[in-house]
Design a protein around this motif. Structure first.
Motif, PDB file in Angstrom:
ATOM      1  N   ARG A  88     -42.360 -54.407 -44.606  1.00 50.45           N
ATOM      2  CA  ARG A  88     -41.652 -53.502 -45.502  1.00 50.45           C
ATOM      3  C   ARG A  88     -42.299 -53.557 -46.881  1.00 50.45           C
ATOM      4  O   ARG A  88     -42.597 -54.641 -47.382  1.00 50.45           O
ATOM      5  CB  ARG A  88     -40.173 -53.896 -45.583  1.00 50.45           C
ATOM      6  N   TRP A 141     -36.201 -47.758 -53.314  1.00 49.73           N
ATOM      7  CA  TRP A 141     -36.638 -47.293 -51.997  1.00 49.73           C
ATOM      8  C   TRP A 141     -37.788 -48.174 -51.521  1.00 49.73           C
ATOM      9  O   TRP A 141     -38.714 -48.469 -52.287  1.00 49.73           O
ATOM     10  CB  TRP A 141     -37.106 -45.837 -52.083  1.00 49.73           C
ATOM     11  N   GLN A 183     -35.960 -41.875 -41.002  1.00 49.89           N
ATOM     12  CA  GLN A 183     -37.341 -41.760 -40.560  1.00 49.89           C
ATOM     13  C   GLN A 183     -38.021 -40.569 -41.217  1.00 49.89           C
ATOM     14  O   GLN A 183     -37.472 -39.451 -41.239  1.00 49.89           O
ATOM     15  CB  GLN A 183     -37.396 -41.600 -39.041  1.00 49.89           C
ATOM     16  N   ASP A 185     -47.798 -41.714 -45.234  1.00 49.07           N
ATOM     17  CA  ASP A 185     -46.427 -41.896 -45.719  1.00 49.07           C
ATOM     18  C   ASP A 185     -45.432 -42.038 -44.573  1.00 49.07           C
ATOM     19  O   ASP A 185     -44.251 -42.293 -44.810  1.00 49.07           O
ATOM     20  CB  ASP A 185     -46.009 -40.714 -46.592  1.00 49.07           C
ATOM     21  N   ARG A 237     -40.202 -48.854 -47.711  1.00 51.73           N
ATOM     22  CA  ARG A 237     -40.536 -48.217 -46.437  1.00 51.73           C
ATOM     23  C   ARG A 237     -41.226 -49.214 -45.518  1.00 51.73           C
ATOM     24  O   ARG A 237     -41.835 -50.174 -45.984  1.00 51.73           O
ATOM     25  CB  ARG A 237     -41.417 -46.981 -46.644  1.00 51.73           C
ATOM     26  N   GLY A 279     -31.693 -46.843 -43.003  1.00 50.72           N
ATOM     27  CA  GLY A 279     -33.013 -46.239 -42.972  1.00 50.72           C
ATOM     28  C   GLY A 279     -33.002 -44.812 -42.461  1.00 50.72           C
ATOM     29  O   GLY A 279     -32.123 -44.412 -41.691  1.00 50.72           O
ATOM     30  N   ALA A 294     -43.112 -43.479 -42.099  1.00 54.12           N
ATOM     31  CA  ALA A 294     -42.425 -44.772 -42.090  1.00 54.12           C
ATOM     32  C   ALA A 294     -40.921 -44.537 -42.013  1.00 54.12           C
ATOM     33  O   ALA A 294     -40.451 -43.409 -42.166  1.00 54.12           O
ATOM     34  CB  ALA A 294     -42.748 -45.562 -43.351  1.00 54.12           C
ATOM     35  N   THR A 295     -40.201 -45.624 -41.805  1.00 51.59           N
ATOM     36  CA  THR A 295     -38.763 -45.597 -42.013  1.00 51.59           C
ATOM     37  C   THR A 295     -38.509 -45.961 -43.460  1.00 51.59           C
ATOM     38  O   THR A 295     -39.010 -46.985 -43.935  1.00 51.59           O
ATOM     39  CB  THR A 295     -38.041 -46.579 -41.085  1.00 51.59           C
ATOM     40  N   TYR A 296     -37.754 -45.131 -44.149  1.00 52.36           N
ATOM     41  CA  TYR A 296     -37.476 -45.337 -45.565  1.00 52.36           C
ATOM     42  C   TYR A 296     -36.078 -45.910 -45.728  1.00 52.36           C
ATOM     43  O   TYR A 296     -35.108 -45.375 -45.190  1.00 52.36           O
ATOM     44  CB  TYR A 296     -37.612 -44.013 -46.323  1.00 52.36           C
TER      45      TYR A 296
END
Length: 121
Positions: free
Chosen positions: A45, A36, A116, A89, A38, A114, A91-93
């Motif tokens: 990233r 993973w 969100q 935390d 983010r 991704g 972010a787009t993961y």
């Protein structure tokens, strides 16, 4: 065709938990390290967690003790359990596969679209 599909993101308040899922298709992913990452707006990233094909786990210092990566090879799925979420935390993961163990996004060959995660204070 290799595909990674993430799910589980959302808008939550600080302190709560979320679990992200990433289901892979196209081949057997148990042979590969997955991870993973983010990306927050305006930032690069960054690595969050990686799980090796043998199940060894690695977590970034910023999430260690709060996030846990795991995998279910039967379901071709990896998870990211996120506890005690913080606004930082947000972010787009992204889920990734065929990752090296140098914890750099350049070392992963396949990526999902991704999901969100937004954490409000």
């Amino acid at each position: 065709q290799v595909q990674l599909v993430e799910s589980g993101g959302g808008l939550v308040q600080a302190g709560v938990s979320l679990r992200l899922s990433c289901t892979a298709s196209g081949r057997t992913f148990s042979r590969y390290a997955m991870g993973w990452f983010r990306q927050a707006p305006g930032k690069q990233r960054e690595y969050v967690a990686i799980i090796s094909r043998s199940g060894d786990t690695f977590h970034a210092e910023s999430v260690k003790g709060r996030f846990t990566i795991s995998r279910d090879n039967v379901k071709n799925t990896i998870y990211l359990q996120m506890n005690s979420l913080k606004p930082d935390d947000t972010a787009t993961y992204y889920c990734a596969s065929d990752c090296g163990l140098g914890f750099r996004s350049e070392e992963c060959d396949y990526w999902g679209q991704g999901t969100q995660v937004t954490v409000s204070s």
